[in-house]
Design a protein around this motif. Structure first.
Motif, mmCIF file in Angstrom:
data_model
loop_
_atom_site.group_PDB
_atom_site.id
_atom_site.type_symbol
_atom_site.label_atom_id
_atom_site.label_comp_id
_atom_site.label_asym_id
_atom_site.label_seq_id
_atom_site.Cartn_x
_atom_site.Cartn_y
_atom_site.Cartn_z
ATOM 1 N N ILE A 1 3.948 -14.839 -11.690
ATOM 2 C CA ILE A 1 5.394 -15.118 -11.591
ATOM 3 C C ILE A 1 6.194 -13.835 -11.742
ATOM 4 C CG2 ILE A 1 7.332 -16.313 -12.687
ATOM 5 C CD1 ILE A 1 5.403 -18.566 -13.407
ATOM 6 N N LYS A 2 5.757 -12.978 -12.685
ATOM 7 C CA LYS A 2 6.471 -11.696 -12.862
ATOM 8 C C LYS A 2 6.375 -10.846 -11.600
ATOM 9 C CE LYS A 2 6.972 -7.799 -16.011
ATOM 10 N NZ LYS A 2 7.171 -6.846 -14.916
ATOM 11 N N THR A 3 5.191 -10.842 -10.983
ATOM 12 C CA THR A 3 5.019 -10.082 -9.730
ATOM 13 C C THR A 3 5.940 -10.628 -8.646
ATOM 14 O OG1 THR A 3 2.709 -9.588 -10.262
ATOM 15 C CG2 THR A 3 3.372 -9.381 -7.958
ATOM 16 N N GLN A 4 5.962 -11.975 -8.536
ATOM 17 C CA GLN A 4 6.858 -12.587 -7.541
ATOM 18 C C GLN A 4 8.320 -12.269 -7.836
ATOM 19 O OE1 GLN A 4 6.019 -16.772 -7.434
ATOM 20 N NE2 GLN A 4 3.907 -16.484 -6.704
ATOM 21 N N LYS A 5 8.637 -12.311 -9.118
ATOM 22 C CA LYS A 5 10.014 -11.999 -9.518
ATOM 23 C C LYS A 5 10.379 -10.562 -9.142
ATOM 24 C CE LYS A 5 12.844 -10.354 -13.040
ATOM 25 N NZ LYS A 5 12.866 -9.091 -13.773
ATOM 26 N N ASP A 6 9.447 -9.627 -9.390
ATOM 27 C CA ASP A 6 9.679 -8.212 -9.029
ATOM 28 C C ASP A 6 9.846 -8.059 -7.517
ATOM 29 O OD1 ASP A 6 9.523 -7.544 -11.676
ATOM 30 O OD2 ASP A 6 7.415 -6.887 -11.600
ATOM 31 N N GLN A 7 8.994 -8.795 -6.773
ATOM 32 C CA GLN A 7 9.080 -8.714 -5.313
ATOM 33 C C GLN A 7 10.419 -9.264 -4.802
ATOM 34 O OE1 GLN A 7 5.599 -10.854 -4.047
ATOM 35 N NE2 GLN A 7 4.208 -9.098 -4.310
ATOM 36 N N VAL A 8 10.791 -10.414 -5.347
ATOM 37 C CA VAL A 8 12.068 -11.012 -4.929
ATOM 38 C C VAL A 8 13.237 -10.116 -5.330
ATOM 39 C CG1 VAL A 8 13.620 -12.972 -5.247
ATOM 40 C CG2 VAL A 8 11.165 -13.361 -4.981
ATOM 41 N N GLU A 9 13.146 -9.517 -6.490
ATOM 42 C CA GLU A 9 14.195 -8.612 -6.959
ATOM 43 C C GLU A 9 14.318 -7.414 -6.025
ATOM 44 O OE1 GLU A 9 13.557 -7.055 -10.869
ATOM 45 O OE2 GLU A 9 15.708 -6.927 -11.258
ATOM 46 N N GLN A 10 13.183 -6.855 -5.603
ATOM 47 C CA GLN A 10 13.185 -5.731 -4.678
ATOM 48 C C GLN A 10 13.764 -6.151 -3.313
ATOM 49 O OE1 GLN A 10 12.574 -2.566 -5.211
ATOM 50 N NE2 GLN A 10 12.924 -2.021 -3.047
ATOM 51 N N LYS A 11 13.351 -7.351 -2.869
ATOM 52 C CA LYS A 11 13.861 -7.868 -1.597
ATOM 53 C C LYS A 11 15.374 -8.077 -1.676
ATOM 54 C CE LYS A 11 13.446 -11.768 1.576
ATOM 55 N NZ LYS A 11 12.828 -13.085 1.826
ATOM 56 N N THR A 12 15.820 -8.578 -2.816
ATOM 57 C CA THR A 12 17.262 -8.798 -3.004
ATOM 58 C C THR A 12 18.037 -7.492 -2.936
ATOM 59 O OG1 THR A 12 16.804 -10.716 -4.400
ATOM 60 C CG2 THR A 12 19.005 -9.768 -4.541
ATOM 61 N N LYS A 13 17.500 -6.451 -3.560
ATOM 62 C CA LYS A 13 18.144 -5.137 -3.513
ATOM 63 C C LYS A 13 18.221 -4.620 -2.077
ATOM 64 C CE LYS A 13 16.915 -3.608 -8.184
ATOM 65 N NZ LYS A 13 16.142 -2.636 -8.984
ATOM 66 N N GLU A 14 17.118 -4.802 -1.320
ATOM 67 C CA GLU A 14 17.089 -4.350 0.074
ATOM 68 C C GLU A 14 18.108 -5.129 0.919
ATOM 69 O OE1 GLU A 14 13.080 -4.864 1.308
ATOM 70 O OE2 GLU A 14 12.297 -3.178 0.121
ATOM 71 N N LEU A 15 18.169 -6.450 0.669
ATOM 72 C CA LEU A 15 19.123 -7.276 1.408
ATOM 73 C C LEU A 15 20.564 -6.906 1.048
ATOM 74 C CD1 LEU A 15 17.378 -10.764 1.216
ATOM 75 C CD2 LEU A 15 17.691 -9.340 3.254
ATOM 76 N N GLN A 16 20.804 -6.591 -0.213
ATOM 77 C CA GLN A 16 22.141 -6.172 -0.635
ATOM 78 C C GLN A 16 22.532 -4.857 0.038
ATOM 79 O OE1 GLN A 16 21.678 -6.132 -4.879
ATOM 80 N NE2 GLN A 16 22.444 -8.240 -5.142
ATOM 81 N N ALA A 17 21.558 -3.936 0.142
ATOM 82 C CA ALA A 17 21.816 -2.654 0.821
ATOM 83 C C ALA A 17 22.138 -2.896 2.292
ATOM 84 C CB ALA A 17 20.606 -1.731 0.677
ATOM 85 N N ARG A 18 21.375 -3.834 2.923
ATOM 86 C CA ARG A 18 21.631 -4.146 4.323
ATOM 87 C C ARG A 18 22.990 -4.822 4.496
ATOM 88 N NH1 ARG A 18 17.499 -8.066 7.227
ATOM 89 N NH2 ARG A 18 19.066 -9.631 6.630
ATOM 90 N N ARG A 19 23.327 -5.697 3.532
ATOM 91 C CA ARG A 19 24.636 -6.353 3.568
ATOM 92 C C ARG A 19 25.768 -5.330 3.421
ATOM 93 N NH1 ARG A 19 26.146 -9.345 -1.719
ATOM 94 N NH2 ARG A 19 26.185 -7.133 -2.265
#
Length: 377
Positions: free
Chosen positions: A161-179
């Motif tokens: 779950i922590k790994t998934q959370k880290d991955q989602v967090e990283q994806k969220t940061k990337e999506l925020q940068a794209r936004r």
């Protein structure tokens, strides 16, 4: 007494004749000068109109080009808006997924904490419970192994779950940068379109001002044309006085040896204004400096700059007939000169509204233009 009376009558007639004729000649000259001034003013107005027309065409081309750019900018703005909206939606979905992962991780952590806390609080009792609840040693070992695996499984799930959370967090940061990038592009596209809209408004305002200036000049030109027509009528009346005293007929071709006609008498598209208009004479090309001959005997009533005609000479042949010779490089006669048919009156040029060396030759009857070539058949 009768002789004295007759002599007095003769002297009076001579006196009146000598006073009236100069008056008429002076009035005709003044009227022709007025017409010449009006023609010059009309020429200047037409020049301004030509400049305005050129500016109008240029503005229309710029507006057309701007319209294409605005359409492209609008498309770009719509695309960047759509890109931003999608990026924003992706960020929201990813953030929601991240929140769920965080909640799940906290829940699993809480379960593990409780289990571990129970082991520490109960100590060996837990193992004794497992021992006493076991039917035999094998069951005890199995229960102990199961308990250990349960704790280890919780730890593994927690790590996943922590790994998934880290991955989602990283994806969220990337999506925020794209936004954020999409938002920046959207802002730039909106500014570009706003700038183009502003330019378009300026060009439209300039076009409207240009059109108003053209309308004002056209109105002014129409008034001048009316004044010119009135003066032309006055000239016809003044020259009509010599209707019974024909000085000469029009029979001599003005440019012997040059019989090519570049622009005949009649309706045409003007080579400079590009407007349909009546060509009141005939254009005869010839090298600059070629001698121009009087088409008939008469009196020079105008010699000088004559609006669009450039350097021009007008000869009154009597009987309401006049001939005009335009665009001369140099004039060879003066107002009041009596000329004979075939006499040199000037030289071919390209002054006034002209696109090259030629003679513009006109013949008018009572002020009305007629085809000049009909006199040489």
């Amino acid at each position: 007494m009768q002789k004295q009376w007759a002599m007095s009558l003769i002297l009076t007639a001579v006196f009146l004749g000598s006073s009236v004729m100069p008056l008429r000649a002076g009035e005709l000259g003044d009227t022709i000068q007025q017409q010449q001034d009006l023609k010059q003013e009309q020429s200047q107005i037409q020049g301004k109109l030509n400049q305005l027309t050129f500016s109008e065409d240029k503005l229309k081309a710029q507006i057309q080009d701007l319209s294409k750019q605005i359409t492209t900018a609008q498309t770009t703005l719509s695309l960047t808006q759509a890109s931003y909206n999608k990026a924003q939606t992706d960020v929201m979905n990813s953030q929601r997924d991240l929140d769920e992962r965080i909640k799940e991780l906290e829940a699993r952590r809480e379960v593990l904490k409780k289990r571990v806390r129970g082991i520490y609080e109960e100590g060996q009792l837990s193992y004794l419970e497992i021992l006493f609840q076991s039917t035999d040693l094998g069951d005890f070992i199995s229960r102990l192994e199961y308990f250990s695996k349960l704790v280890g499984n919780d730890q593994q799930i927690l790590a996943e779950i922590k790994t998934q959370k880290d991955q989602v967090e990283q994806k969220t940061k990337e999506l925020q940068a794209r936004r954020d990038q999409a938002s920046q592009l959207q802002t730039q596209a909106a500014k570009a379109k706003a700038d183009l809209d502003g330019k378009n408004q300026q060009y439209q305002a300039a076009l409207a001002q240009n059109k108003k200036a053209q309308d004002d000049l056209s109105e002014q030109n129409a008034r001048l044309a009316a004044d010119s027509n009135a003066i032309a009528e006055k000239i016809r009346k003044l020259t009509a006085a010599s209707a019974g005293k024909v000085l000469g007929t029009i029979s001599t071709y003005p440019l012997p040896g040059y019989y090519e006609i570049s622009d005949p008498y009649g309706w045409r598209i003007h080579p400079i204004t590009q407007q349909k208009s009546m060509h009141t004479g005939t254009d005869i090309p010839a090298p600059g400096g070629t001698a121009i001959l009087a088409a008939g005997s008469g009196v020079v009533i105008m010699a000088g700059l004559y609006g669009a005609y450039g350097n021009a000479v007008i000869i009154d042949h009597g009987g309401g007939y006049t001939s005009l010779y335009g665009h001369q490089s140099r004039i060879g006669v003066s107002v009041g000169d009596k000329v004979k048919a075939g006499e040199v009156i000037g030289y071919v040029g390209s002054t006034g509204w002209s696109t090259g060396d030629h003679l513009h030759f006109e013949v008018r009857v009572n002020g009305n233009p007629t085809d000049p070539l009909q006199f040489f058949h």
